[in-house]
Design an enzyme around this catalytic site. Sequence first.
Site, PDB file in Angstrom:
ATOM      1  N   GLU A 195       1.230  -1.486   0.053  1.00 22.56           N
ATOM      2  CA  GLU A 195       0.284   0.366  -0.154  1.00 22.56           C
ATOM      3  C   GLU A 195       1.010   1.339   0.229  1.00 22.56           C
ATOM      4  O   GLU A 195       0.964   2.064   0.684  1.00 22.56           O
ATOM      5  CB  GLU A 195      -1.258  -0.174   0.881  1.00 22.56           C
ATOM      6  CG  GLU A 195      -1.804  -1.320   1.487  1.00 22.56           C
ATOM      7  CD  GLU A 195      -2.866  -1.150   2.070  1.00 22.56           C
ATOM      8  OE1 GLU A 195      -3.020   0.033   3.391  1.00 22.56           O
ATOM      9  OE2 GLU A 195      -3.245  -2.326   2.410  1.00 22.56           O
ATOM     10  N   GLU A 240      -5.348  -9.098   1.137  1.00 17.89           N
ATOM     11  CA  GLU A 240      -5.726  -8.442   2.482  1.00 17.89           C
ATOM     12  C   GLU A 240      -6.966  -8.131   2.121  1.00 17.89           C
ATOM     13  O   GLU A 240      -7.875  -7.643   1.042  1.00 17.89           O
ATOM     14  CB  GLU A 240      -4.915  -6.985   3.031  1.00 17.89           C
ATOM     15  CG  GLU A 240      -4.159  -7.466   3.508  1.00 17.89           C
ATOM     16  CD  GLU A 240      -3.397  -6.170   3.970  1.00 17.89           C
ATOM     17  OE1 GLU A 240      -4.509  -5.462   4.735  1.00 17.89           O
ATOM     18  OE2 GLU A 240      -1.820  -5.660   4.055  1.00 17.89           O
TER      19      GLU A 240
HETATM   20  O1  IFM Z   1      -3.959  -3.113   9.126  1.00 20.81           O
HETATM   21  C1  IFM Z   1      -4.187  -3.226   8.083  1.00 20.81           C
HETATM   22  C2  IFM Z   1      -3.090  -3.417   7.042  1.00 20.81           C
HETATM   23  O2  IFM Z   1      -1.519  -3.067   7.884  1.00 20.81           O
HETATM   24  C3  IFM Z   1      -2.867  -2.766   6.076  1.00 20.81           C
HETATM   25  N1  IFM Z   1      -3.961  -2.995   5.184  1.00 20.81           N
HETATM   26  C4  IFM Z   1      -5.283  -2.400   5.901  1.00 20.81           C
HETATM   27  C5  IFM Z   1      -5.242  -3.322   7.098  1.00 20.81           C
HETATM   28  C6  IFM Z   1      -6.428  -2.605   7.552  1.00 20.81           C
HETATM   29  O3  IFM Z   1      -6.239  -1.400   8.427  1.00 20.81           O
END
Ligand code: IFM
Length: 448
Positions: A170, A357
Amino acid sequence: MASNSDWPIFPRGFLLGAATAAYQIEGGAREGGRGESIWDRFSHTPGKTYEGHTGDVACDHYHRWREDIKLMAQLGLQAYRFSIAWSRVMPEGRGAVNPAGLDFYDQLVDALLNEGIQPFITLYHWDLPQSLQEKGGWPNRDLVGYFADYAAVVVRHLGDRVRHWITFNEPWVFAFTGYLTGEHAPGLTDLPAAVQAAHHALVAHGVAADAIRAYGDAGARVGIVLNLSRVDPATDSQADIEAAHRFDGYLNRWFLDPLFHGRYPEDVFPLLGGQDLQSEPNDLAGLAERVDFLGINNYFRNVVGYEKDSPPLDVRFHKPEGAQYTDMGWEVYPEGLYKLLVRVHRDYEPASIYITENGAAFPDVLQADGGVDDRDRIEFLQAYTFAAHRALEEGVPLKGYFVWSLLDNFEWAHGYSKRFGIVYVDYATQERIVKRSGHWYREMIGGQ
Ligand code: IFM
């Protein structure tokens, strides 16, 4: 035994796993020769995180990793995505390598492979060595070279056993919330610095990809993980449609266009002061060839309308009424994941896509009987995995899905107040308790 309508059936070889990140779970912040990171500094700065929470201990995974890998095996995970703490491997971010740091990840990888769990390694999940921040952090172009050197050290060490490498997690989040809104480390509020940081992450992806290919196994695969969301206009008005398009340019196309088309999105580039970007002629050339797979992190969609005098994008966020929201205030909208996957495939054609994710924070309660009955999370995961499956059936080259997260953990500025795990962590005792969603996920994996 639940029926197949409780979960989608994915094709053979599709990987079902879980994800974590170093600063969020490891703890051991001052052990094994680890250097300070920007998140150590930020979380120890008063007022930056919920009730002053830090990652000093987190889930104590640094000491409990054997137990955690057993847990993964019990859940039947086929893959595990985790990140390496740069400052554990190179305490100053460059120069001297810390053998104890490499050993930690060495043992972790071997133990995963022993359990038949495929490691997916993220090289950078936001915990920049503090000494590199003192050199200016990501807006300093020297970090491109330092990152490539760090990638080479790690890949030379683990590349004989690890196939899937993710350069960045990200970059939008660490560039724009770290350098523009100040919500994340290093906590700056400087638009040109944020745009420069984002650019250097792209350039660093390219050179690190070259290092991974040079030092990794012949079968090494390089990826980058983006946080992407469907963006819908708040109404059918032309102003709202254009506002949604601008926000899409900022959130999604800012990274997708350079990575796959070798240029920034023309519409939003000047709005963010792109004309002042310091770059070199070939910075964005050939990035697409250095992405074997795209990782997509998706949780919610954005509903956006026009807002006068709200620079730089003149947008405002709307919360649709009647929708369900998670503990983060994020709308539950699985259709958004389906549409996003179809759109990314259509517009950018990455060779392979993983959902790196997806998950939800809910206010879980540890019951008197010792269980955690998180049906809302099961419903969330069911709906999103069915949405992903639908995209796959329509030709999206989706290769795997990672739930965020294996464990409840340090949710950045929210500290430990948000629980995303399919395993509950009792922070007072560090006991791990598989939530009902964890049992559901195990059944889903077993039922494939
Ligand atoms: O916890 C975070 C992660 O580190 C990166 N993506 C989003 C998740 C939830 O906010």
